[in-house]
Design an enzyme around this catalytic site. Structure first.
Site, PDB file in Angstrom:
ATOM      1  N   CYS A   1       0.837  -1.208   0.000  1.00 11.78           N
ATOM      2  CA  CYS A   1       0.000   0.000   0.000  1.00 11.78           C
ATOM      3  C   CYS A   1       0.872   1.259   0.000  1.00 11.78           C
ATOM      4  O   CYS A   1       1.560   1.535   0.978  1.00 11.78           O
ATOM      5  CB  CYS A   1      -0.917  -0.043   1.224  1.00 11.78           C
ATOM      6  SG  CYS A   1      -1.772   1.486   1.589  1.00 11.78           S
TER       7      CYS A   1
ATOM      8  N   CYS B   1       0.074   3.773   2.761  1.00 12.41           N
ATOM      9  CA  CYS B   1       0.541   3.237   4.051  1.00 12.41           C
ATOM     10  C   CYS B   1       2.021   3.533   4.242  1.00 12.41           C
ATOM     11  O   CYS B   1       2.447   3.950   5.330  1.00 12.41           O
ATOM     12  CB  CYS B   1       0.323   1.725   4.123  1.00 12.41           C
ATOM     13  SG  CYS B   1      -1.394   1.190   4.036  1.00 12.41           S
TER      14      CYS B   1
END
Length: 152
Positions: free
Chosen positions: A70, A73
């Protein structure tokens, strides 16, 4: 602070530079063994140890539900690490890989990552979905965390 598990990380004190072992699970706040300054507390957790690491914590816990693939993230992670240092003694940062720990994601109804869940004594205080800049995260945490008591 009493230790209840063998899992620990080494943290360098931001005040005096001493190296300290910080356990994943403990009562109280980790402090430098040399100067007693609160230490940054960042821990990885999984479905297997989440209860011990998070639910039994005696200070507020910011759970970061993330995944290695991600992009957002990975962008927010350094800001969270920085805030864990700035707010040492007031919160514990616990990182949970959503791919490896589906029970945690289910518990907090995670539908997108990163999802940040702030807990105090296992109770959800607030939840934030998506990446945000460090300034926005700092303001959010300052508003939601218990006010810091003056040292006596």
């Amino acid at each position: 602070m009493s230790t209840t598990t063998e899992s620990s990380t080494t943290v360098v004190c931001s005040n005096c530079g001493a190296k300290n072992r910080v356990p994943a699970v403990a009562e109280g706040v980790p402090r430098c063994g040399k100067c007693h300054t609160p230490l940054k507390w960042v821990v990885d957790a999984s479905d297997a140890d989440f209860h011990a690491v998070v639910d039994e914590a005696t200070i507020p816990v910011l759970v970061d539900v993330w995944a290695p693939w991600c992009g957002p993230c990975r962008m927010v992670s350094p800001a969270l690490e920085q805030l864990a240092g700035e707010l040492a003694g007031r919160m514990k940062l616990v990182k949970v890989n959503a791919d490896d720990s589906p029970q945690v994601g289910g518990r907090f109804e995670v539908q997108a990552i990163p999802t940040l869940v702030l807990l105090d004594h296992a109770q959800v205080v607030d939840k934030q979905v998506g990446a945000a800049p460090a300034t926005a995260l700092r303001a959010w945490l300052e508003e939601k965390l218990p006010k810091q008591e003056a040292d006596t």
